[in-house]
Scaffold this active site. Sequence first.
Site, PDB file in Angstrom:
ATOM      1  N   PHE A 225       0.905  -1.244   0.001  1.00 27.21           N
ATOM      2  CA  PHE A 225       0.117   0.054   0.096  1.00 27.21           C
ATOM      3  C   PHE A 225       0.960   1.322   0.084  1.00 27.21           C
ATOM      4  CE2 PHE A 225      -2.750  -3.303   1.676  1.00 27.21           C
ATOM      5  CZ  PHE A 225      -3.981  -2.968   1.272  1.00 27.21           C
ATOM      6  N   ASP A 226       0.460   2.196  -0.524  1.00 25.47           N
ATOM      7  CA  ASP A 226       1.085   3.576  -0.561  1.00 25.47           C
ATOM      8  C   ASP A 226       0.346   4.274   0.631  1.00 25.47           C
ATOM      9  OD1 ASP A 226       1.886   6.127  -1.906  1.00 25.47           O
ATOM     10  OD2 ASP A 226      -0.237   6.565  -1.901  1.00 25.47           O
ATOM     11  N   LYS A 227       1.119   5.286   1.234  1.00 25.30           N
ATOM     12  CA  LYS A 227       0.565   5.732   2.552  1.00 25.30           C
ATOM     13  C   LYS A 227      -0.300   7.001   2.349  1.00 25.30           C
ATOM     14  CE  LYS A 227       2.892   8.780   5.022  1.00 25.30           C
ATOM     15  NZ  LYS A 227       2.141  10.128   5.224  1.00 25.30           N
TER      16      LYS A 227
END
Length: 370
Positions: free
Chosen positions: A73-75
């Site tokens: 996941f990207d933040k």
Amino acid sequence: FTIISLIIAGVAWYWSGDVNRFAQVLVVASPCPLILAAPVAFISGMSRASHRGIIVKGGSTLEQIARADIFAFDKTGTLTTDQVAVDHIDVAKGYTPQIIISIAASVEAISTHVLATSIINYAHQHHIQPAPAHSIREATGGGIFATIDRRRVVVGSLAFLRSNHIKNLPDNIHDQTAVLVAAGGKFIGAIYFTDTVRPGAKTALNTLRHLGVKQTIMLTGDRQATAQHIGRTVGVDKIYSQLSPTGKVDIINQYRSQKHRVAMVGDGINDAPVLATADVGVAMGVIGSTVAGETADAVITSSHIGRIAELRQIAKRTMRVARQSVLTGIVICLALEIIALFGFIPAVIGAILQETIDVLTIFNALRARR
Ligand code: ADP
Ligand code: MG
């Protein structure tokens, strides 16, 4: 399947001495269930996903989603909401928060980053006029350069300012997402944001684990302290911080070279390269056309992060139904071939039976829609 069917038909012919028997076996051996079951199941799965606001661009995407053992996941904008608010502003001597915002808002006008939108909204709400800027250029995942009043302005992450040799950088930066502002080669202010974790993010990650995902990881361009704070809140297994967009690509490639299958979930703004590198890329919160929306294999059109777990569930069920329908079709065909071997199925009856199997297979595969 073809070889076995031909052998059964050959045996039937040889054993009965009647060429008709050969035909009778082959009539019921038509491989329609094999050909039909998988596409019907995949289209059903894609239809079910689209009812939940998830655009799946192809059947193989569902297969990859079902098989992925790592979800990355990207933040910013993915695990956290895409509505980040400005929290507070620190300034260097001789500057005011208004000046910092007016500079930042002006250069951020060209960016689609969630932080850019937040700064512009803040300026708007506080009636701060953006300073006239020109020669604006964005370095994806780092920040922006521009010229204001003949001074070179750099706006972006700490690492980005450092790599641009900005002087007077503060050493006590808060553990919050930040955009730093520099002018004329010197740090002049920092804008801090309240990162809000998307509601349901923790539950979504837990559900993914229950659905067989071995590891969840977070990839971010942000600093380690901020990353850890968010990472712990949502409960990801591993955190990689301070990554450039190419750094994110490298991490994904590393996992892939270790025979992992990686699904990447990004916010659809500057994550296009990682989305394309992963075995399967899912863009979140994308409405309209963005590069990431086009590079991603699936697009979640709402801001519900829980949809990613639903997508995994739909994908797994689709694969199960497809596999099961194909197998059921083959087993029924083989059973009929053996009955035909003994001469119990005249060719016409065989043809009718064959059609019946096709219809049953289609109905079975359509279960993936529910
Ligand atoms: P993430 O990987 O968590 O989504 P990004 O890679 O998009 O984060 O950004 C990492 C950091 O780079 C941000 O926290 C911010 O400091 C800086 N940054 C990126 N794009 C911009 C921009 N358009 N304006 C200002 N800062 C930016
Ligand atoms: Mg992001």
